[in-house]
Scaffold this active site. Structure first.
Site, PDB file in Angstrom:
ATOM      1  CB  CYS A   1      -0.883  -4.458   8.945  1.00 33.42           C
ATOM      2  SG  CYS A   1       0.209  -3.114   8.329  1.00 33.42           S
TER       3      CYS A   1
ATOM      4  CG  LEU B   1      16.833 -32.506  -4.248  1.00 36.20           C
ATOM      5  CD1 LEU B   1      16.474 -32.780  -2.942  1.00 36.20           C
ATOM      6  CD2 LEU B   1      15.786 -33.017  -5.288  1.00 36.20           C
TER       7      LEU B   1
ATOM      8  CD  GLU C   1      -1.338  -2.236   2.216  1.00 34.06           C
ATOM      9  OE1 GLU C   1      -1.996  -3.024   2.953  1.00 34.06           O
ATOM     10  OE2 GLU C   1      -0.203  -2.611   1.959  1.00 34.06           O
TER      11      GLU C   1
END
Length: 374
Positions: free
Chosen positions: A80, A207, A54
């Site tokens: 928040c 991986l 925001e």
């Protein structure tokens, strides 16, 4: 309605740019639109501990020389209402004079929740909008906050007749190079890549995400190895100082194996003792440990059928990604992707809903989530 969905999808796309940099905070995107319908500001949460979406979108308005007063703000997650590493975003929205705030999802985190109510108290019009892409963006955050564990994705590649390997365990390569490249990009978006010790013994995988441009951070590699039989010369061990690596062991395997453990630790491997459950390690506890100790929000499981079956039985699979290759083995003894469920009727089988389907060359990538098909 269509305009709202377009703007919320745009906000979701912006929020996704923070993957790998903001976790364990949520991925959040924001779009600000003036009364005439023009976008005058955009932002997303870029990095953990820094300004939220925001605030970044409001700052973008200022850079463009646009006044957000009277505008509509589209947000993928409720702003928040508390002071944490940054001031409350709800107050920044009110101070900027935003007239309408369209939000895809409530924040389930008690310390941060309440931003929508604060906006309404200040006279901001708040609307909740069901935007699937925006909601999916925060699924992993919500899972971690509400259940204390990461969002868990299981991935495998299979032939048309359901095999992931030949009867003697050979699986290179079922899927195409393009599909494998997609998996490397997927790894680069994860906090953890998990496999079982059986895969380490048979395939000796690295991986790690490779040959992909954007790797915000290397995911932690976690080997589920209750008896600590991972070879000391396995690739995941030899590269543990380059890519974070943990071996999850039955806590009873620690006593009496101090010398072996010391060899792993010397090479940079974390030994993660986990309490046993029904003759194996408690996978639910392991997932919670990964969330608590390593801030894991998303886990990708690339493993054989044994570990996949255990995760399914424990209800720990949030998403399946299946790569279907145009090959047929036609061998009743070929290896399948899941073992150990022992389902004796179609009605008792775990059910999944198809969420996304896309073609990758001649392969098909199918994404499923648990739940009865509609």
């Amino acid at each position: 309605m269509t305009r709202d969905l377009d703007m919320m999808n745009r906000a979701a796309s912006l929020g996704a740019r923070g993957i790998g940099r903001v976790e364990p905070n949520p991925l959040v995107g924001c779009v600000i639109v003036d009364p005439a319908g023009a976008i005058i500001g955009e932002g997303w949460h870029r990095r953990f501990g820094e300004a939220h979406a925001e605030v970044n979108a409001l700052e973008d308005c200022r850079r463009r020389g646009r006044d957000p007063r009277g505008a509509t703000m589209y947000l993928t997650l409720e702003p928040c209402a508390h002071t944490g590493k940054t001031p409350p975003c709800a107050e920044a929205i009110i101070s900027a004079g935003i007239a309408r705030c369209v939000i895809a999802r409530r924040d389930p985190n008690p310390p941060a929740a309440g931003g929508a109510a604060r906006l309404e108290q200040a006279g901001v019009r708040v609307e909740w909008f069901d935007a699937p892409r925006a909601i999916r963006l925060t699924d992993s955050f919500v899972r971690r906050v509400t259940q204390g564990r990461p969002w868990t994705i299981v991935k495998w590649a299979q032939t048309l007749d359901g095999a992931i390997a030949t009867r003697d365990g050979r699986s290179r390569w079922i899927s195409s190079a393009a599909s494998r490249a997609a998996v490397h990009r997927l790894r680069a978006r994860m906090d953890v890549v998990m496999t079982g010790v059986g895969t380490v013994l048979s395939d000796d995988p690295l991986l790690t995400p490779r040959n992909t441009r954007r790797v915000p951070r290397l995911p932690r590699r976690v080997i589920v190895d209750p008896s600590l039989i991972t070879p000391i010369d396995a690739q995941v061990v030899k590269t543990a100082r380059e890519a974070p690596t943990s071996i999850a062991v039955d806590e009873s395997a620690v006593a009496g194996h101090e010398a072996v453990i010391a060899q792993f630790v010397e090479r940079g491997v974390e030994i993660l003792p986990v309490a046993p459950l029904r003759g194996d390690i408690d996978l639910a506890l392991l997932m919670r440990r990964l969330a608590d100790q390593h801030a894991a929000t998303r886990v990708l499981v690339e493993a054989g059928g044994g570990l996949v079956g255990k995760l399914l039985r424990a209800g720990l699979v949030d998403e399946l990604i299946v790569y279907l290759a145009p090959k047929v083995l036609g061998d009743a003894e070929a290896i399948g992707p899941v073992r150990g469920l022992n389902v004796n009727s179609m009605e008792a089988a775990p059910r999944f809903r198809l969420g996304r389907l896309r073609r990758i060359g001649d392969d098909i990538e199918a994404v499923y989530r648990p739940g009865a098909a509609t």
